[in-house]
Design an enzyme around this catalytic site. Structure first.
Site, mmCIF file in Angstrom:
data_model
loop_
_atom_site.group_PDB
_atom_site.id
_atom_site.type_symbol
_atom_site.label_atom_id
_atom_site.label_comp_id
_atom_site.label_asym_id
_atom_site.label_seq_id
_atom_site.Cartn_x
_atom_site.Cartn_y
_atom_site.Cartn_z
ATOM 1 N N HIS A 90 18.948 -1.289 -4.904
ATOM 2 C CA HIS A 90 17.521 -1.388 -4.547
ATOM 3 C C HIS A 90 17.386 -2.106 -3.201
ATOM 4 C CE1 HIS A 90 13.300 -2.561 -4.597
ATOM 5 N NE2 HIS A 90 13.111 -1.587 -5.451
ATOM 6 N N GLU B 47 13.563 5.664 -1.850
ATOM 7 C CA GLU B 47 12.516 4.652 -1.762
ATOM 8 C C GLU B 47 12.451 4.147 -0.323
ATOM 9 O OE1 GLU B 47 11.612 2.783 -5.729
ATOM 10 O OE2 GLU B 47 13.443 1.776 -5.120
HETATM 11 P P1 PGA Z 1 6.168 -0.349 -6.100
HETATM 12 O O1 PGA Z 1 7.735 -0.635 -6.277
HETATM 13 O O2 PGA Z 1 5.848 0.876 -6.938
HETATM 14 O O3 PGA Z 1 5.496 -1.583 -6.633
HETATM 15 O O4 PGA Z 1 5.906 -0.113 -4.652
HETATM 16 C C1 PGA Z 1 8.640 0.428 -6.181
HETATM 17 C C2 PGA Z 1 10.058 -0.057 -6.268
HETATM 18 O O5 PGA Z 1 10.413 -1.105 -5.705
HETATM 19 O O6 PGA Z 1 10.881 0.630 -6.911
#
Ligand code: PGA
Length: 258
Positions: free
Chosen positions: A98, A170
């Site tokens: 992440h 992401e």
């Molecule tokens: P968020 O987080 O939906 O609060 O933007 C997404 C993530 O970090 O996977």
């Protein structure tokens, strides 16, 4: 026409008390989606609550995951948790790489490569997060960054990744309170490129889910895109009603289209 069975999941990051975690799991178990075949559901609690949440979700189809782990089975790695330990907690999914781990805890492409291979070797589903930073995006280097991260993610796992790795796109600039959700068409193009890279490495494209400010307003447009295979949700799914609402909306819409 689409017949996709979307991946829909949430990472709670470092949030929730034990009571809140268990209450979420209990609510999801009581929902009509605990054993649904219309979506692949997963929840990723903070490590100390994984065992309790996994035991509540037992007998359902919902996967329970951890937010990180070490690649070694055991060793002199103070503060770390091994795949064997995670297995004993009852988790079946490992989130790896992440952007918050890359940014705050020096998670590297090399570490992601090792962790992904270890997760797959131990029979977990590896959910490997990749994403371009704001600077990479602004420089027009998003595609290059994603290709690099994808190749590293698959470096050690090789063909064993097929069927056992899901990639999460992401964009770093889309995550969290200050995040700007990616334009669905832009996200779809990046997903396609990521799939091309994974197909180049493995001979087969891996599924790619989108994460970053997914919410009830944008979830349907995102999931409608041809190469978006699921949604990885933070804030909008931290309450059971939020998560269940998105699952309901997405599965209904895909059901009507098929
Ligand atoms: P968020 O987080 O939906 O609060 O933007 C997404 C993530 O970090 O996977």
């Amino acid at each position: 026409m689409t017949h996709k069975t979307p991946w829909l999941g949430t990472n709670w990051k470092m949030h929730k008390t034990r009571g809140e975690a268990n209450a979420f799991a209990t609510a999801l178990k009581a929902s009509p989606f605990a054993n649904t075949g219309l979506a692949n559901l997963f929840i990723i609690p903070p490590l100390p609550w994984v065992e309790g949440v996994a035991s509540i979700m037992k007998g359902t189809k919902v996967k329970v995951g951890v937010q990180n782990m070490h690649w070694a089975d055991h060793g002199a790695y103070t503060g770390e948790v091994s795949p064997l330990m995670v297995k004993e907690l009852g988790a079946s999914l490992i989130e790896i790489g992440h952007s918050e781990r890359r940014e705050h805890f020096n998670e590297t492409d090399d570490g992601v490569a090792r962790k992904t291979a270890a997760a797959v070797k131990h029979g977990f589903l590896a959910l490997v997060c990749i994403g371009d930073t704001r600077a990479e995006y602004d420089a027009g280097a998003a595609g290059d960054a994603l290709a690099r991260q994808t190749r590293f993610a698959l470096r050690d796992a090789g063909k064993a990744a097929i069927g056992n790795v899901v990639l999460a796109y992401e964009p770093v600039w889309s995550i969290g309170e200050k995040g700007i959700p990616a334009d669905p068409e832009f996200a779809n193009r990046q997903h396609r490129r990521i799939k091309e890279v994974s197909a180049d490495v493995l001979g087969e494209a891996l599924p790619v889910v989108y994460g970053g400010s997914v919410n009830p307003q944008n979830c349907l447009e995102l999931i409608s895109k041809s190469d978006i295979d699921g949604l990885f949700i933070g804030r909008s799914a931290w309450q059971p009603e939020g998560f269940i609402g998105i699952i309901d909306a997405v599965t209904k819409m895909l059901g009507e289209q098929s």
